[in-house]
Design an enzyme around this catalytic site. Structure first.
Site, mmCIF file in Angstrom:
data_model
loop_
_atom_site.group_PDB
_atom_site.id
_atom_site.type_symbol
_atom_site.label_atom_id
_atom_site.label_comp_id
_atom_site.label_asym_id
_atom_site.label_seq_id
_atom_site.Cartn_x
_atom_site.Cartn_y
_atom_site.Cartn_z
ATOM 1 N N SER A 105 -5.904 5.498 -1.068
ATOM 2 C CA SER A 105 -5.642 5.182 0.338
ATOM 3 C C SER A 105 -6.219 6.236 1.274
ATOM 4 O O SER A 105 -7.422 6.431 1.338
ATOM 5 C CB SER A 105 -4.136 4.998 0.538
ATOM 6 O OG SER A 105 -3.830 4.521 1.811
ATOM 7 N N ASP A 244 -8.076 3.173 7.217
ATOM 8 C CA ASP A 244 -8.033 4.250 6.236
ATOM 9 C C ASP A 244 -8.915 3.875 5.051
ATOM 10 O O ASP A 244 -9.626 2.871 5.087
ATOM 11 C CB ASP A 244 -6.597 4.558 5.818
ATOM 12 C CG ASP A 244 -5.929 3.400 5.093
ATOM 13 O OD1 ASP A 244 -6.398 2.256 5.243
ATOM 14 O OD2 ASP A 244 -4.935 3.623 4.381
ATOM 15 N N ASP A 246 -8.618 2.553 2.153
ATOM 16 C CA ASP A 246 -8.563 1.235 1.520
ATOM 17 C C ASP A 246 -8.290 0.117 2.516
ATOM 18 O O ASP A 246 -8.070 -1.022 2.131
ATOM 19 C CB ASP A 246 -7.538 1.208 0.380
ATOM 20 C CG ASP A 246 -6.101 1.343 0.859
ATOM 21 O OD1 ASP A 246 -5.882 1.872 1.966
ATOM 22 O OD2 ASP A 246 -5.187 0.927 0.111
ATOM 23 N N ASP A 248 -5.916 -0.791 4.586
ATOM 24 C CA ASP A 248 -4.667 -1.534 4.778
ATOM 25 C C ASP A 248 -3.846 -0.989 5.939
ATOM 26 O O ASP A 248 -2.770 -1.507 6.226
ATOM 27 C CB ASP A 248 -3.836 -1.581 3.494
ATOM 28 C CG ASP A 248 -3.357 -0.214 3.018
ATOM 29 O OD1 ASP A 248 -3.757 0.810 3.612
ATOM 30 O OD2 ASP A 248 -2.582 -0.164 2.040
#
Length: 450
Positions: A105, A244, A246, A248
């Site tokens: 992340s 960010d 990833d 999400d």
């Protein structure tokens, strides 16, 4: 049964140190594969999708996962770099048994992690994680050559996800005339995010879209919004979107450099629904959600409840109550009628739907929400220390809560990732919040805690 490996969002750590090593990840995939076969239909071979962000370690971990699943008789579809919510979507759309994401992340590139999605594209419950950890304690049962799993690549994964994102934006609207800067944090959405907004009509400038395996989240993205603030000013853009690693979570910046966090954006999305005549019976935030947002929602007649910190717990509360909207200040936003999990791109499109429909700026739309100042401090915890038995801290909490009254609140909780006690104080007055937080931190660190 307590979990040894799984944290609040899968398994995460520093690459090369347990558990983020290729031998453990292979064992993990084998254990997950055995759980899938145990829980699945007899004589039906499970299929798992694997996506990743742009960290250099993703290649190694992808190979280990592929081998582990194949060794348990599970087929694998490799998606390549793809946002976490993109993996969740394709898992559901392709009727796969499980979705796997290789990502840490918003963490820097030396870290990585593994997280999982159900066949419905949702986070899996604690009970499933406990089942996997139990399987890890058992010796492997290697499939014979005739029953080994196979692997293939899905070449159009990114294109499918782009079209899905666009489908969540109303057909009667477009982003024509809007100038945007898109910051993908050199992460999983680098080749996707600019296209989504451009194909909906916006003029797009990109930053953070040149990954090299080592620069994910480095001075860009949702956790470093200063780069986006500068880029929006330089481009003369209307808004900037920061994701960010990833993709999400979401932060948005306007042309004046004002940053809008997840709490404010969650409120805006809820109000947009109300103004379109859609019922919003309630919204789920977390223990960290700003009290000003809670007050504003209740002023609109919308019930507000708090879940534990972590988007999985927000989702569990939404499902329990049958509600649709929830999120965190970090920018994890959930709209269950748009997607099964938090999605930075889809959240941004919902925000811009409100802007386009109203013809007003974000600042104007959020004028009635004035966030309470929050002070967050971290106090080191000694090994084995039970902070709940610290009588000095308990006394100070009672004193601070009495002083704040209805004008603020206190939250004390242990960190889920570090040996720290998180001390948060929220108040209408910033100096009061700072003073109270320091008092609590001092009480939490007293040497004679019982």
């Amino acid at each position: 049964m307590t979990r040894q490996y799984f944290g609040t969002d899968g398994i995460r750590g520093t690459v090369g140190q347990p558990p983020i090593t290729p031998d453990f990840v292979l064992r993990l995939a084998h254990a997950v594969g055995r759980v899938l076969r145990t829980n699945g239909k007899p004589n039906e071979r499970p299929t798992v999708l694997i996506g990743k962000d742009t960290r250099i370690s993703g290649y190694m971990l992808e190979s280990a996962l592929e081998s582990g699943f194949n060794s348990a008789g599970v087929d694998v579809v490799l998606l390549g770099p793809l946002p976490t919510p993109g993996v969740a979507y394709l898992t559901r759309a392709l009727r796969a048994s499980l979705g796997v994401v290789i990502s840490a992340s918003h963490n820097p590139y030396p870290d990585n992690g593994i997280k999982f999605f159900s066949a419905q594209g949702t986070k899996l419950p604690d009970a499933w994680e406990q089942q996997v950890e139990a399987a890890l304690e058992q010796p492997p049962v290697w499939a014979d050559s005739a029953t080994l799993g196979k692997a293939r690549r899905l070449d159009d994964a990114a294109g499918r996800y782009i079209e899905f994102c666009k489908s969540t934006f109303p057909n009667d609207l477009s982003l024509r005339g809007m100038k945007l800067v898109v910051d993908a944090a050199h992460g999983a959405a680098y080749h996707i995010a600019p296209k989504v907004f451009h194909e909906l009509g916006a003029e797009v400038t990109s930053i953070g879209c040149s990954p090299d395996g080592l620069n994910i989240n480095r001075d860009v993205g949702a956790t470093h919004p200063a780069a986006l603030v500068r880029a929006v000013a330089e481009a003369g853009a209307d808004y900037g979107i920061a994701l960010d690693g990833d993709a999400d979570r979401l932060q948005i910046v306007d042309r004046k450099g004002r940053l809008y966090n997840g709490d404010e954006l969650l409120y805006l999305i809820a109000v947009q629904r109300l103004e379109q005549g859609v019922a919003v019976p309630g919204v789920v935030g977390t223990l960290m959600t700003n009290k000003a947002v809670e007050n504003a929602l209740r002023g609109r007649g919308v019930e507000f409840v708090r879940a534990r910190v972590g988007d999985r717990y927000v989702l569990e509360e939404l499902e329990r109550r049958g509600w649709l909207l929830g999120g965190e200040g970090s920018g994890h936003l959930l709209a269950r009628d748009r997607h099964t999990t938090g999605d930075g791109l889809i959240s941004a499109l919902q925000v811009f739907e409100a802007v386009v429909r109203s013809g007003r700026t974000l600042a104007a739309l959020l004028k009635e929400v004035v966030l309470f100042p929050q002070v967050l401090l971290g106090v080191p915890l000694r090994p084995g220390e039970d902070w709940r038995r610290n009588e000095s801290l308990a006394d100070e909490i009672r004193a601070v809560e009495a002083e704040l009254g209805e004008a603020g609140r206190v939250l004390i909780r242990p960190s889920g990732t570090e040996p720290l006690l998180r001390v948060m104080v929220e108040a209408r007055d910033a100096r009061l919040a700072e003073r109270c937080a320091q008092r609590l931190a001092l009480a939490a660190s007293v040497a004679d805690a019982i």
